[in-house]
Design a protein around this motif. Structure first.
Motif, PDB file in Angstrom:
ATOM      1  N   LYS A 255       0.816  -1.218   0.000  1.00  0.00           N
ATOM      2  CA  LYS A 255       0.000   0.000   0.000  1.00  0.00           C
ATOM      3  C   LYS A 255       0.845   1.261   0.000  1.00  0.00           C
ATOM      4  N   GLY A 256       2.116   1.107  -0.287  1.00  0.00           N
ATOM      5  CA  GLY A 256       2.988   2.280  -0.301  1.00  0.00           C
ATOM      6  C   GLY A 256       4.194   2.042  -1.186  1.00  0.00           C
ATOM      7  N   GLU A 257       5.118   2.973  -1.161  1.00  0.00           N
ATOM      8  CA  GLU A 257       6.335   2.854  -1.950  1.00  0.00           C
ATOM      9  C   GLU A 257       7.336   1.974  -1.231  1.00  0.00           C
ATOM     10  N   ASN A 258       8.199   1.288  -2.022  1.00  0.00           N
ATOM     11  CA  ASN A 258       9.173   0.352  -1.468  1.00  0.00           C
ATOM     12  C   ASN A 258      10.525   0.554  -2.132  1.00  0.00           C
ATOM     13  N   LYS A 259      11.573   0.166  -1.401  1.00  0.00           N
ATOM     14  CA  LYS A 259      12.924   0.176  -1.938  1.00  0.00           C
ATOM     15  C   LYS A 259      13.548  -1.184  -1.643  1.00  0.00           C
ATOM     16  N   VAL A 260      13.929  -1.912  -2.685  1.00  0.00           N
ATOM     17  CA  VAL A 260      14.418  -3.282  -2.525  1.00  0.00           C
ATOM     18  C   VAL A 260      15.742  -3.453  -3.258  1.00  0.00           C
ATOM     19  N   THR A 261      16.499  -4.449  -2.816  1.00  0.00           N
ATOM     20  CA  THR A 261      17.742  -4.865  -3.470  1.00  0.00           C
ATOM     21  C   THR A 261      17.606  -6.335  -3.844  1.00  0.00           C
ATOM     22  N   MET A 262      17.820  -6.652  -5.096  1.00  0.00           N
ATOM     23  CA  MET A 262      17.676  -8.022  -5.605  1.00  0.00           C
ATOM     24  C   MET A 262      19.062  -8.619  -5.823  1.00  0.00           C
ATOM     25  N   THR A 263      19.290  -9.813  -5.271  1.00  0.00           N
ATOM     26  CA  THR A 263      20.595 -10.472  -5.375  1.00  0.00           C
ATOM     27  C   THR A 263      20.415 -11.953  -5.691  1.00  0.00           C
ATOM     28  N   TYR A 264      21.536 -12.589  -6.007  1.00  0.00           N
ATOM     29  CA  TYR A 264      21.522 -14.036  -6.265  1.00  0.00           C
ATOM     30  C   TYR A 264      22.904 -14.609  -6.031  1.00  0.00           C
ATOM     31  N   GLU A 265      22.979 -15.902  -5.924  1.00  0.00           N
ATOM     32  CA  GLU A 265      24.250 -16.620  -5.836  1.00  0.00           C
ATOM     33  C   GLU A 265      24.126 -17.932  -6.600  1.00  0.00           C
ATOM     34  N   VAL A 266      25.260 -18.486  -7.020  1.00  0.00           N
ATOM     35  CA  VAL A 266      25.287 -19.674  -7.870  1.00  0.00           C
ATOM     36  C   VAL A 266      26.199 -20.715  -7.242  1.00  0.00           C
ATOM     37  N   GLU A 267      25.711 -21.951  -7.151  1.00  0.00           N
ATOM     38  CA  GLU A 267      26.506 -23.071  -6.649  1.00  0.00           C
ATOM     39  C   GLU A 267      26.464 -24.200  -7.679  1.00  0.00           C
ATOM     40  N   TRP A 268      27.629 -24.668  -8.082  1.00  0.00           N
ATOM     41  CA  TRP A 268      27.732 -25.770  -9.036  1.00  0.00           C
ATOM     42  C   TRP A 268      28.168 -27.047  -8.324  1.00  0.00           C
ATOM     43  N   ALA A 269      27.680 -28.185  -8.795  1.00  0.00           N
ATOM     44  CA  ALA A 269      28.068 -29.480  -8.230  1.00  0.00           C
ATOM     45  C   ALA A 269      28.050 -30.528  -9.332  1.00  0.00           C
ATOM     46  N   SER A 270      28.985 -31.457  -9.257  1.00  0.00           N
ATOM     47  CA  SER A 270      29.044 -32.543 -10.236  1.00  0.00           C
ATOM     48  C   SER A 270      27.942 -33.560  -9.946  1.00  0.00           C
ATOM     49  N   SER A 271      27.433 -34.202 -10.996  1.00  0.00           N
ATOM     50  CA  SER A 271      26.345 -35.172 -10.845  1.00  0.00           C
ATOM     51  C   SER A 271      26.594 -36.370 -11.747  1.00  0.00           C
ATOM     52  N   GLU A 272      26.154 -37.527 -11.285  1.00  0.00           N
ATOM     53  CA  GLU A 272      26.246 -38.751 -12.091  1.00  0.00           C
ATOM     54  C   GLU A 272      25.086 -38.873 -13.074  1.00  0.00           C
ATOM     55  N   THR A 273      24.097 -38.007 -12.934  1.00  0.00           N
ATOM     56  CA  THR A 273      22.940 -38.044 -13.834  1.00  0.00           C
ATOM     57  C   THR A 273      23.367 -37.663 -15.243  1.00  0.00           C
ATOM     58  N   ARG A 274      23.002 -38.473 -16.200  1.00  0.00           N
ATOM     59  CA  ARG A 274      23.352 -38.179 -17.582  1.00  0.00           C
ATOM     60  C   ARG A 274      22.306 -37.231 -18.181  1.00  0.00           C
ATOM     61  N   TRP A 275      22.683 -36.614 -19.306  1.00  0.00           N
ATOM     62  CA  TRP A 275      21.828 -35.598 -19.913  1.00  0.00           C
ATOM     63  C   TRP A 275      20.474 -36.174 -20.314  1.00  0.00           C
ATOM     64  N   ALA A 276      20.452 -37.407 -20.815  1.00  0.00           N
ATOM     65  CA  ALA A 276      19.202 -38.014 -21.287  1.00  0.00           C
ATOM     66  C   ALA A 276      18.234 -38.304 -20.143  1.00  0.00           C
ATOM     67  N   SER A 277      18.724 -38.314 -18.896  1.00  0.00           N
ATOM     68  CA  SER A 277      17.868 -38.642 -17.746  1.00  0.00           C
ATOM     69  C   SER A 277      17.618 -37.439 -16.856  1.00  0.00           C
ATOM     70  N   ARG A 278      17.979 -36.251 -17.306  1.00  0.00           N
ATOM     71  CA  ARG A 278      17.887 -35.096 -16.419  1.00  0.00           C
ATOM     72  C   ARG A 278      16.455 -34.670 -16.126  1.00  0.00           C
ATOM     73  N   TRP A 279      15.498 -35.112 -16.943  1.00  0.00           N
ATOM     74  CA  TRP A 279      14.092 -34.761 -16.699  1.00  0.00           C
ATOM     75  C   TRP A 279      13.411 -35.719 -15.732  1.00  0.00           C
ATOM     76  N   ASP A 280      14.111 -36.746 -15.274  1.00  0.00           N
ATOM     77  CA  ASP A 280      13.482 -37.735 -14.396  1.00  0.00           C
ATOM     78  C   ASP A 280      12.949 -37.104 -13.117  1.00  0.00           C
ATOM     79  N   THR A 281      13.650 -36.100 -12.615  1.00  0.00           N
ATOM     80  CA  THR A 281      13.214 -35.426 -11.385  1.00  0.00           C
ATOM     81  C   THR A 281      11.852 -34.779 -11.567  1.00  0.00           C
ATOM     82  N   TYR A 282      11.635 -34.174 -12.721  1.00  0.00           N
ATOM     83  CA  TYR A 282      10.382 -33.458 -12.974  1.00  0.00           C
ATOM     84  C   TYR A 282       9.239 -34.408 -13.306  1.00  0.00           C
TER      85      TYR A 282
END
Length: 624
Positions: free
Chosen positions: A226-253
């Motif tokens: 109901k009023g004015e706002n001031k925000v800061t948007m941020t992000y971070e990235v974490e990478w990890a190795s996986s045994e999942t092959r590309w053809a099976s990456r949709w199995d989770t979904y």
């Protein structure tokens, strides 16, 4: 019938005892990245199960736009109809390069109008959907009691609590990306998890190079709609190795919860439906054999005392009322039947994978258009068989009856979606493209098929039709059209209502549906059950000396559509939280179209089965 029952039982048993491994043919070729190479993050849309109205990613001002401007991806027909608006974002991600904290926007000022819009989206529980290498993001959760891990598509835009009333903006996003190495220096993205957080902007210290430091604390980013706002948007990235092959990456979904329950429910439906169908078949076959043997006796005294379906042999093929509408509905049903069968088969074989966004809807639209040739042919031949004379008008009716209803309802709903400024509104250019497909391809094909079907010799009738119609006696109470339609709809609905739950979840709760193997099995069961229940209704109707079976066989076998609509009302109140007028209109509008389509589809199946049945039984008796 027994052979069919054994065959389906064998299929279900075989599927049940084997491990289920999700399989699909990828819609796109895999992309290989080198270490440090840019991995583009794209946004798809924002969705909510409360409003059923998707919105563009940049509909809210808190999503910072790239400095070089926004670039929207060219989309196929299916993506546009789904409301997808794939666009570039300001996220900068490098392959296997972790980012501790990076700023998207520092102290972004939101006006009162922008704050109202963002607050409305948070209150309606909107989810943001991002893409990396055509892989959608998912939020990971764990069941506290069972420790089972499950995933939610997208991530929440913010948090809204009623008691006490408070609103928080998720202004920090943790991207947990997984890669699989095909070789020493080539990487492939195989996982995309996100964890949204609400962090008070006062705890975020932004450096000159756009990196940031998050200070310790528990304060969250409060938001005032109901009023004015001031925000800061941020992000971070974490990478990890996986045994999942590309053809099976949709199995989770595509993974299901309660897999065993789903299997047992499907098998139970198969057993019950085919058990009942087998009993009905045996009763009908046994009764028919006795009737035919009795009718074909040489003793004339028995013939004069006969009653039942043979008495109406001179009227059973009398043309029905509204023959042009019936022929048009049959043609539309054949068109839908062929389209549905081909789409389900190809989807079950994995050729319409969710990774190929919009492929299923696009394939269905184009198949429907080109199936018009076959639909017109059978509609024209049926129309000539029932002695129709105005073939040009009926050909036009066949080509326009179903599409005009669908397009008319969708156009009305589209105006309301436009009024809400949702990305789900179909653009004017797409509407012109659909209109061109209908009038430029489907309409001529239907008319061409109708012309050749009408020119072909009509289906041979085994008996002649009398000039004077026979009076229909009073029927039994259970043969009332409404009651017989409701009775006939129970069996097909019983075969499909479990699968209907998963289909509704995919449509209204933004879930991925990939159970096309089950759906193909259910589709076959529906065809068999609709055919048999229509034959039974027609048989009892003819035994009651009522020869008006043409329309009854179509309407009765489509009775399961009324149960589908009833189930949709139950699903609305038990699973969804839709309260606004426009979302309710969208829900019931699209549900009515689904039920109308299903009614035509199942009605056509029942009509064809009854027509074949009637021709067979009257061809088997001797008519003086």
């Amino acid at each position: 019938m027994v052979v069919a029952t054994l065959f389906i039982s064998f299929l279900t048993t075989t599927f049940f005892i084997q491990p289920i491994v999700p399989f699909y043919i990828p819609g796109v070729a895999p992309l290989d990245f080198r270490k440090g190479e840019n991995v583009e993050v794209k946004a798809v849309k924002m969705t909510s199960t409360k409003t059923q109205l998707p919105y563009d990613y940049y509909d809210v001002a808190a999503h910072c736009k790239p400095l070089n401007g926004t670039i929207y991806k060219s989309e196929n027909l299916g993506e546009i109809l789904r409301g997808d608006r794939i666009v570039n974002t300001k996220f900068k991600v490098g392959m296997d390069t972790n980012v501790q904290c990076r700023t998207l926007c520092k102290d972004m000022y939101l006006t009162l109008e922008q704050s109202k819009t963002l607050g409305k989206r948070i209150r309606n529980n909107y989810y943001v959907h991002l893409l990396i290498d055509n892989l959608p993001c998912a939020t990971k959760f764990q069941n506290v009691d069972t420790r089972e891990i499950f995933y939610e598509h997208g991530y929440r835009l913010g948090i809204y609590t009623k008691e006490p009333e408070a609103m928080y903006l998720n202004n920090h996003l943790i991207m947990r990306l997984h890669y699989h190495q095909e070789s020493e220096d080539l990487y492939r993205v195989v996982g995309f998890e996100v964890e949204p957080k609400s962090i008070d902007s006062a705890r975020i210290k932004v450096e000159d190079d756009d990196t940031c430091i998050i200070q310790a604390g528990q304060e969250m980013q409060k938001f005032n709609p109901k009023g004015e706002n001031k925000v800061t948007m941020t992000y971070e990235v974490e990478w990890a190795s996986s045994e999942t092959r590309w053809a099976s990456r949709w199995d989770t979904y595509l993974a299901m919860t309660d897999v065993q329950i789903h299997w047992f429910s499907i098998i139970n439906s198969v057993i019950v439906v085919f058990f009942l169908a087998g009993i009905l078949s045996m009763i009908i076959v046994k009764t028919l054999r006795r009737d035919i043997a009795r009718y074909n006796q040489e003793d004339t005294d028995d013939v004069t005392e006969e009653t039942g379906w043979k008495l109406v042999h001179g009227d059973v093929f009398r043309p029905p009322h509204r023959k042009n509408v019936l022929a048009a509905l049959i043609g539309s049903g054949v068109q839908l039947l062929l389209m549905s069968f081909i789409v389900i088969v190809f989807a079950a074989l994995g050729m319409l994978s969710p990774s190929s966004r919009g492929a299923l809807i696009t394939a269905a639209c184009f198949l429907y258009v080109f199936m018009g040739l076959i639909a017109g042919f059978y509609s024209g031949r049926i129309y000539k068989t029932i002695k129709g004379s105005n073939w040009k008008q009926t050909a036009g009716l066949t080509a326009t009856l179903y599409p005009s209803v669908v397009c008319g309802v969708c156009l009305i709903l589209n105006f309301f979606i436009w009024g809400k400024r949702s990305s789900g509104a179909v653009p004017f250019s797409t509407m012109l493209a659909i209109l061109t497909m209908w009038l430029g391809i489907s309409f001529p094909l239907v008319c061409l098929g109708f012309y050749f079907g009408y020119r072909k010799h009509p289906y041979d009738q085994p008996v002649r039709t009398n000039q004077i119609p026979r009076q229909v006696p009073e029927q039994q109470w259970f043969m009332h059209p409404v009651l017989s339609t409701l009775i006939a709809g129970v069996l097909p609905f019983g075969a499909m209502f479990i699968e209907l739950f998963f289909i509704f979840s995919a449509i209204w709760e933004n879930q991925y549906y990939y159970l096309f193997g089950f759906l193909f099995l259910v589709f076959i069961i529906i065809i068999i059950s609709c055919s048999q229940i229509s034959i039974v209704i027609t048989y009892f109707q003819l035994c009651g000396e009522d020869y008006h079976w043409w329309w009854r066989s179509f309407v009765a076998s489509g009775g399961s559509a009324f149960y589908v609509f009833g189930y949709s009302i139950f699903y609305l109140f038990s699973k969804l939280d839709i309260t606004e007028f426009v979302p309710l209109m969208l829900y019931f509008g699209y549900t009515l179209l689904i039920c109308f389509t299903f009614w035509i589809l199942t009605g056509t199946i029942g009509f064809i089965a009854s027509y074949i049945f009637v021709r067979k039984i009257y061809a088997a008796v001797k008519i003086d």
